[in-house]
Design an enzyme around this catalytic site. Structure first.
Site, PDB file in Angstrom:
ATOM      1  N   ARG A  15      19.102-105.844 -52.855  1.00 56.96           N
ATOM      2  CA  ARG A  15      17.887-106.536 -53.285  1.00 56.96           C
ATOM      3  C   ARG A  15      16.840-105.532 -53.784  1.00 56.96           C
ATOM      4  NH1 ARG A  15      15.343-109.989 -48.776  1.00 56.96           N
ATOM      5  NH2 ARG A  15      17.272-111.114 -49.096  1.00 56.96           N
TER       6      ARG A  15
ATOM      7  N   MET B 256      15.070-118.054 -57.430  1.00 57.81           N
ATOM      8  CA  MET B 256      15.832-118.416 -56.237  1.00 57.81           C
ATOM      9  C   MET B 256      16.166-117.240 -55.320  1.00 57.81           C
ATOM     10  SD  MET B 256      15.824-121.594 -56.494  1.00 57.81           S
ATOM     11  CE  MET B 256      16.988-122.142 -55.248  1.00 57.81           C
ATOM     12  N   ARG B 257      15.389-116.157 -55.408  1.00 55.50           N
ATOM     13  CA  ARG B 257      15.670-115.013 -54.524  1.00 55.50           C
ATOM     14  C   ARG B 257      14.430-114.640 -53.729  1.00 55.50           C
ATOM     15  NH1 ARG B 257      20.385-112.718 -55.473  1.00 55.50           N
ATOM     16  NH2 ARG B 257      21.363-113.162 -57.475  1.00 55.50           N
TER      17      ARG B 257
ATOM     18  N   ASN C 288       3.834-118.454 -55.698  1.00 54.91           N
ATOM     19  CA  ASN C 288       5.065-119.248 -55.746  1.00 54.91           C
ATOM     20  C   ASN C 288       4.692-120.724 -55.681  1.00 54.91           C
ATOM     21  OD1 ASN C 288       7.892-119.854 -55.622  1.00 54.91           O
ATOM     22  ND2 ASN C 288       7.683-120.170 -53.405  1.00 54.91           N
TER      23      ASN C 288
ATOM     24  N   HIS D 213       6.291-124.491 -54.354  1.00 56.79           N
ATOM     25  CA  HIS D 213       7.352-125.063 -53.526  1.00 56.79           C
ATOM     26  C   HIS D 213       7.175-126.584 -53.471  1.00 56.79           C
ATOM     27  CE1 HIS D 213      10.432-125.114 -50.445  1.00 56.79           C
ATOM     28  NE2 HIS D 213       9.673-125.981 -49.788  1.00 56.79           N
TER      29      HIS D 213
HETATM   30  C1  GRF Z   1      10.581-126.487 -58.508  1.00 59.27           C
HETATM   31  O1  GRF Z   1      10.768-127.686 -57.789  1.00 59.27           O
HETATM   32  C2  GRF Z   1       9.867-125.454 -57.644  1.00 59.27           C
HETATM   33  O2  GRF Z   1       8.947-126.031 -56.772  1.00 59.27           O
HETATM   34  C3  GRF Z   1      10.993-124.833 -56.879  1.00 59.27           C
HETATM   35  O3  GRF Z   1      12.063-124.763 -57.790  1.00 59.27           O
HETATM   36  C4  GRF Z   1      11.904-125.777 -58.771  1.00 59.27           C
HETATM   37  C5  GRF Z   1      11.905-125.085 -60.103  1.00 59.27           C
HETATM   38  O4  GRF Z   1      11.865-125.975 -61.180  1.00 59.27           O
HETATM   39  N1  GRF Z   1      10.587-123.556 -56.340  1.00 59.27           N
HETATM   40  P1  GRF Z   1      11.610-125.446 -62.639  1.00 59.27           P
HETATM   41  O5  GRF Z   1      12.657-124.342 -62.889  1.00 59.27           O
HETATM   42  O6  GRF Z   1      10.218-124.903 -62.713  1.00 59.27           O
HETATM   43  O7  GRF Z   1      11.832-126.618 -63.536  1.00 59.27           O
END
Ligand code: GRF
Length: 200
Positions: free
Chosen positions: A64, A89-90, A106, A108
């Site tokens: 990483r 996703m990391r 970020n 979420h």
């Molecule tokens: C979103 O739901 C975000 O909250 C999560 O991953 C998803 C990404 O969607 N972390 P996108 O790639 O921005 O369409």
């Protein structure tokens, strides 16, 4: 503010930010580069469509820290001083977090600290909560933790599926991320420990 956006997939939050920046809705903010760790991320083409520089930096079996070091180098090359994770996703290494202290956001798809991690919308439905939503927060070394800047609530309906709820939350995510960047670019945000203060 020279923003670097990290993605791994669809890129709809990145697109929402890019469109707000190009419409002049976030004064003082430009997107310097979009970086994906996945070559097949649909968001890369979308970023190019906005005329934004892009880079793909795969992990390729490296640690990483090594992967993050290469991303940091790329971000510095583009003069990035603020980082947005948008479906990246990391988990970031301490090296990354220390390189941009309090300068990483970020988003979420839940009202944190409820339902961190993957499948937040499914977790919310299975838990039976009546309200979920999205959270924009500063990033530290822990997953989906860090000082919360902004949250928008979304009602959970009785016939919801993770997809249906997710789609309604996503609309709010796009609003929330743009609003968060407006506040930061406008110098209205201060962090005190775990609490974020927003000047009105
Ligand atoms: C979103 O739901 C975000 O909250 C999560 O991953 C998803 C990404 O969607 N972390 P996108 O790639 O921005 O369409």
């Amino acid at each position: 503010m020279n923003v670097g956006i990290l993605i791994s997939g669809r890129g709809s939050n990145m697109a929402a930010i890019a469109s707000a920046v190009s419409n002049g809705e976030i004064p003082g903010c430009r997107i310097a580069v979009v970086v994906s760790d996945r070559p097949d991320a649909a968001g890369i083409e979308i970023a190019r469509g906005f005329g934004i520089e892009t880079a793909v930096i795969s992990r390729r079996g490296r640690s990483r820290e090594e992967h993050d070091a290469e991303i940091i180098e790329k971000l510095k090359q583009f003069g990035v001083d603020f980082v947005c994770l948008a479906g990246y996703m990391r988990l970031l290494s301490p090296l990354f977090v220390e390189t941009f202290p309090r300068r990483i956001l970020n988003i979420h798809p839940s009202l944190l600290p409820a339902f961190p991690g993957l499948d937040a919308q499914k977790q919310a439905i299975e838990h039976g909560v009546k309200v979920s939503g999205c959270t924009v927060h500063f990033v530290n070394e822990d997953l989906d933790a860090g000082p919360i800047l902004l949250q928008l609530a979304v009602e959970v309906l009785e016939d919801d599926t993770p997809e249906k709820l997710g789609a309604r939350i996503l609309k709010q995510e796009h609003r929330a991320y743009v609003e968060a960047l407006k506040l930061i670019a406008g110098g209205k945000v201060k962090i005190f420990g775990n609490r974020v203060q927003v000047d009105k």
